[in-house]
Design a protein around this motif. Structure first.
Motif, PDB file in Angstrom:
ATOM      1  N   MET A   1      12.288  40.125   3.324  1.00 51.54           N
ATOM      2  CA  MET A   1      12.183  39.037   2.341  1.00 51.54           C
ATOM      3  C   MET A   1      12.918  39.400   1.050  1.00 51.54           C
ATOM      4  SD  MET A   1       9.143  36.630   2.453  1.00 51.54           S
ATOM      5  CE  MET A   1       8.436  35.928   3.955  1.00 51.54           C
ATOM      6  N   PHE A   2      13.438  38.375   0.392  1.00 50.30           N
ATOM      7  CA  PHE A   2      14.059  38.584  -0.905  1.00 50.30           C
ATOM      8  C   PHE A   2      12.979  38.852  -1.934  1.00 50.30           C
ATOM      9  CE2 PHE A   2      17.205  36.048   1.322  1.00 50.30           C
ATOM     10  CZ  PHE A   2      18.389  36.672   0.952  1.00 50.30           C
ATOM     11  N   SER A   3      13.250  39.703  -2.869  1.00 49.64           N
ATOM     12  CA  SER A   3      12.305  39.857  -3.972  1.00 49.64           C
ATOM     13  C   SER A   3      12.992  39.420  -5.255  1.00 49.64           C
ATOM     14  CB  SER A   3      11.871  41.316  -4.089  1.00 49.64           C
ATOM     15  OG  SER A   3      12.963  42.094  -4.502  1.00 49.64           O
ATOM     16  N   VAL A   4      12.193  38.953  -6.179  1.00 55.65           N
ATOM     17  CA  VAL A   4      12.759  38.495  -7.453  1.00 55.65           C
ATOM     18  C   VAL A   4      12.926  39.693  -8.363  1.00 55.65           C
ATOM     19  CG1 VAL A   4      12.363  37.087  -9.462  1.00 55.65           C
ATOM     20  CG2 VAL A   4      11.757  36.231  -7.203  1.00 55.65           C
ATOM     21  N   LYS A   5      14.190  39.996  -8.643  1.00 54.38           N
ATOM     22  CA  LYS A   5      14.543  41.225  -9.346  1.00 54.38           C
ATOM     23  C   LYS A   5      14.017  41.212 -10.783  1.00 54.38           C
ATOM     24  CE  LYS A   5      18.779  41.808 -10.388  1.00 54.38           C
ATOM     25  NZ  LYS A   5      20.242  42.004 -10.409  1.00 54.38           N
ATOM     26  N   THR A   6      14.362  40.149 -11.427  1.00 51.12           N
ATOM     27  CA  THR A   6      14.009  40.044 -12.844  1.00 51.12           C
ATOM     28  C   THR A   6      14.113  38.583 -13.232  1.00 51.12           C
ATOM     29  OG1 THR A   6      14.908  40.414 -15.055  1.00 51.12           O
ATOM     30  CG2 THR A   6      16.388  40.774 -13.234  1.00 51.12           C
ATOM     31  N   LEU A   7      13.297  38.188 -14.150  1.00 50.76           N
ATOM     32  CA  LEU A   7      13.289  36.765 -14.501  1.00 50.76           C
ATOM     33  C   LEU A   7      14.534  36.347 -15.277  1.00 50.76           C
ATOM     34  CD1 LEU A   7       9.567  36.030 -15.341  1.00 50.76           C
ATOM     35  CD2 LEU A   7      10.849  35.564 -13.255  1.00 50.76           C
ATOM     36  N   SER A  41      21.930  35.116   9.709  1.00 53.43           N
ATOM     37  CA  SER A  41      21.141  36.349   9.613  1.00 53.43           C
ATOM     38  C   SER A  41      20.915  36.756   8.165  1.00 53.43           C
ATOM     39  CB  SER A  41      21.869  37.486  10.345  1.00 53.43           C
ATOM     40  OG  SER A  41      22.970  37.946   9.557  1.00 53.43           O
ATOM     41  N   GLY A  42      21.524  36.052   7.257  1.00 54.44           N
ATOM     42  CA  GLY A  42      21.405  36.405   5.845  1.00 54.44           C
ATOM     43  C   GLY A  42      22.533  37.305   5.376  1.00 54.44           C
ATOM     44  N   ASP A 180       6.880  25.193   2.832  1.00 48.24           N
ATOM     45  CA  ASP A 180       6.827  25.956   4.088  1.00 48.24           C
ATOM     46  C   ASP A 180       8.167  25.910   4.819  1.00 48.24           C
ATOM     47  OD1 ASP A 180       4.214  26.752   3.733  1.00 48.24           O
ATOM     48  OD2 ASP A 180       3.384  25.003   4.766  1.00 48.24           O
ATOM     49  N   ALA A 181       8.737  24.717   4.895  1.00 42.62           N
ATOM     50  CA  ALA A 181       9.996  24.572   5.633  1.00 42.62           C
ATOM     51  C   ALA A 181      11.101  25.394   4.973  1.00 42.62           C
ATOM     52  CB  ALA A 181      10.390  23.089   5.697  1.00 42.62           C
ATOM     53  N   LEU A 182      11.187  25.285   3.651  1.00 40.14           N
ATOM     54  CA  LEU A 182      12.266  25.985   2.947  1.00 40.14           C
ATOM     55  C   LEU A 182      12.030  27.494   2.947  1.00 40.14           C
ATOM     56  CD1 LEU A 182      14.865  26.035   1.360  1.00 40.14           C
ATOM     57  CD2 LEU A 182      13.641  25.209  -0.645  1.00 40.14           C
ATOM     58  N   GLY A 183      10.774  27.903   2.789  1.00 40.41           N
ATOM     59  CA  GLY A 183      10.450  29.327   2.821  1.00 40.41           C
ATOM     60  C   GLY A 183      10.847  29.949   4.153  1.00 40.41           C
ATOM     61  N   ASP A 184      10.568  29.205   5.197  1.00 40.70           N
ATOM     62  CA  ASP A 184      10.918  29.600   6.546  1.00 40.70           C
ATOM     63  C   ASP A 184      12.443  29.712   6.722  1.00 40.70           C
ATOM     64  OD1 ASP A 184       9.584  30.114   8.952  1.00 40.70           O
ATOM     65  OD2 ASP A 184      10.315  28.204   9.785  1.00 40.70           O
ATOM     66  N   MET A 185      13.133  28.718   6.263  1.00 39.03           N
ATOM     67  CA  MET A 185      14.589  28.679   6.425  1.00 39.03           C
ATOM     68  C   MET A 185      15.273  29.760   5.581  1.00 39.03           C
ATOM     69  SD  MET A 185      15.457  26.213   8.571  1.00 39.03           S
ATOM     70  CE  MET A 185      17.079  25.516   8.187  1.00 39.03           C
ATOM     71  N   GLY A 186      14.712  30.040   4.400  1.00 37.99           N
ATOM     72  CA  GLY A 186      15.385  30.956   3.470  1.00 37.99           C
ATOM     73  C   GLY A 186      14.783  32.351   3.452  1.00 37.99           C
ATOM     74  N   ASP A 187      13.754  32.568   4.280  1.00 36.11           N
ATOM     75  CA  ASP A 187      13.118  33.890   4.338  1.00 36.11           C
ATOM     76  C   ASP A 187      12.526  34.293   3.002  1.00 36.11           C
ATOM     77  OD1 ASP A 187      12.806  35.243   6.650  1.00 36.11           O
ATOM     78  OD2 ASP A 187      14.730  36.314   6.573  1.00 36.11           O
ATOM     79  N   ILE A 212      19.018  30.671  -0.636  1.00 37.47           N
ATOM     80  CA  ILE A 212      19.403  29.260  -0.463  1.00 37.47           C
ATOM     81  C   ILE A 212      20.564  29.162   0.527  1.00 37.47           C
ATOM     82  CG2 ILE A 212      20.184  27.162  -1.649  1.00 37.47           C
ATOM     83  CD1 ILE A 212      19.042  28.463  -4.286  1.00 37.47           C
ATOM     84  N   ALA A 213      21.550  30.058   0.374  1.00 35.69           N
ATOM     85  CA  ALA A 213      22.706  30.038   1.278  1.00 35.69           C
ATOM     86  C   ALA A 213      22.280  30.363   2.713  1.00 35.69           C
ATOM     87  CB  ALA A 213      23.767  31.025   0.795  1.00 35.69           C
TER      88      ALA A 213
END
Lengths: 344, 344
Positions: A1-7, A41-42, A180-187, A212-213
């Motif tokens: 999963m992606f993590s949010v680096k910094t705001l 695959s990201g 849910d749909a977007l979370g699933d699609m974007g991991d 997003i990509a």
């Protein structure tokens, strides 16, 4: 999963200048941006700038937000046309062709524009806005460029017997479904990402551009996904490709580009300089954001990137020539410069 | 003398982010800029970013472009009022108070708006633009925000017996005079700098921001200059300070700020994110340019810099509080963020 680096990563990361506005021989204005193209695959096949920082995708993800409209069976229940499905994915101009169709669609739900919870704004289409003014009419919620998306959300709520009132709230099932749909699609875990309110009033969730990509790459090449998801993506893609006018309107890049490419390249603008694209032929998804939010620059950056990756072919680019390098005219009609790719 | 380092310095120099637009807890858009404050010797008392690269000052130098109107004796010959001198330095809203005065002024020259060589555009003042539309009238050259400057230029041509036709051309004496005045004030050779055409059609010459700030510092503290120049500066400063409405109009920062500060701080906006200021009390001049050309960001950056240098006092800032941190509202009228200084 992606993590949010910094705001607020801007003080550390400097995105490259991808768009120039010239005047005479000088660059007068410059626009920095981050852009990324991913496969399903990201994997990042192209990246410039910080593509991990969270970005509000705004309206550029409407095709993904429309997945539940198909997956819940609501689109079939109300026998939505392809034009209506395209409107659910649109940031439309509020030309009569858009608002007439949405009005008729709302009435099939037993509703009218009062049920919409987006705010009103003047039609994006200048002549329509002027005609409204000359007719002495105020812009209504139906004229909000998001009214098709909102009608799609109401359609799902009505179909599933959910209270349509408050459908824009974060905890309403209508919103939870697209999270849910977007979370699933974007991991990504949509409930752990920073969020706020979008221009139209629904939640907007900040995601890494790369996520997003990736989501749009999976939309482009959905092979590994479940049958219902694949079917929804197939129908949304066909609806958009068959109705590029419904997704935007007269004079709009989204419409003009997809009139040229058909389903080969689907694109969608978002407020404040966001653009996404999906290239089913290539199995690629794109997301970009102009640092300063400039819409015109996002269009130039989109076309430059699609050209660089040869997602747009030479004949596409020829048909879109007036879009890739935009003359800047002064009030006397004299061309003083261009808005163009910094690589031009 | 300043030399022009490079025509397109953006790939080498990265200006700092001075303005943020937030949405929720995130920065959604960010604006980089360069800003410099100089004293009359050209010493930089404050500088951020690249202040030596050439920048088109656009309308932000109108007070300097008006020097020949006074120095040629044309203003006296036609007995210009202070309001008219302020209009010569304006980017006005084309509200009736502006266009009525310019129309009367042109008729004293034996001319009408046909003599203006700026192009037409809709009034900057939205209600005036709407009223024009509802009256079925097209915008005229008189509505161009620069029509006061153009009328000032015609005034000098008429007074000196020069052909008013073609007064916007680079080699017309009307243009040559302000090149000389500005070159003198900013310590630059105007004829060796890159140039193009401005929005209204007159030449626009790119100058280092530091040269523009130096010119305004000398405007703020003209002691060492010749008597005619000192007199012209005195009269232009008084005219602007006494007529802040004429310099811009309803809802405009230039007008509101000078209504608060009077002559203590004079400010002027220019297209594509330029702002200048002159602080006679402090003997300082300021020039800034937003990299991406965003106007709203230039206003935030101006106020932040004037605050940092204590050119604006606490009571000024209190009176301008709604200007220093601007709420961003969505179409539902919900505040989703702010446009504010990055240091906020």
């Amino acid at each position: 999963m992606f993590s949010v680096k910094t705001l607020n990563p801007d003080m550390n990361t400097v995105n490259p200048v991808l768009v120039h506005v010239t005047r005479g021989d000088l660059v007068e204005n410059r626009h920095r941006d981050a852009v990324v193209v991913c496969d399903p695959s990201g994997r990042q096949v192209h990246a410039q700038g910080d593509v991990t920082a969270p970005v509000y995708p705004r309206s550029a993800i409407k095709a993904l937000q429309a997945l539940p409209l198909l997956e819940t069976g609501a689109a079939d229940h109300y026998q939505l046309s392809e034009a209506e499905i395209a409107l659910a994915c649109s940031s439309h101009n509020a030309e009569p062709a858009h608002t007439d169709l949405i009005t008729a669609w709302l009435s099939r739900l037993g509703l009218d524009q009062d049920a919409l919870e987006c705010g009103p704004h003047a039609p994006l289409h200048e002549p329509t806005a002027r005609a409204l003014l000359l007719a002495g009419r105020e812009p209504g919620k139906i004229h909000n460029n998001c009214s098709g998306k909102h009608t799609g959300m109401l359609t799902a709520a009505c179909c599933l017997g959910e209270d349509p009132g408050g459908y824009i709230e974060r905890d309403h099932p209508v919103q939870q479904r697209w999270f849910d749909a977007l979370g699933d699609m974007g991991d990504v875990d949509m409930r752990r990402l920073p969020w706020s309110y979008d221009g139209c009033g629904i939640p907007v969730i900040a995601m890494p551009l790369a996520a997003i990509a990736t989501a749009f790459a999976r939309f482009a090449a959905p092979d590994g996904l479940g049958a219902a998801r694949i079917n929804a993506i197939e129908r949304i893609s066909s609806a958009i490709a068959a109705n590029p006018f419904m997704v935007a309107g007269s004079g709009r890049l989204c419409t003009e580009l997809m009139q040229v490419t058909g389903r080969r390249v689907l694109v969608k603008t978002g407020a404040d300089g966001v653009f996404t694209a999906t290239a089913p032929d290539r199995g690629l998804g794109l997301a970009l954001k102009i640092d300063d939010g400039n819409r015109e620059a996002s269009e130039i950056a989109l076309l430059a990137t699609l050209r660089e990756l040869e997602i747009l072919r030479d004949d596409d680019l020829e048909a879109l020539a007036t879009r890739t390098r935009l003359p800047i005219l002064n009030t006397r009609g004299i061309r003083v410069g261009y808005r163009q790719s910094a690589d031009f």
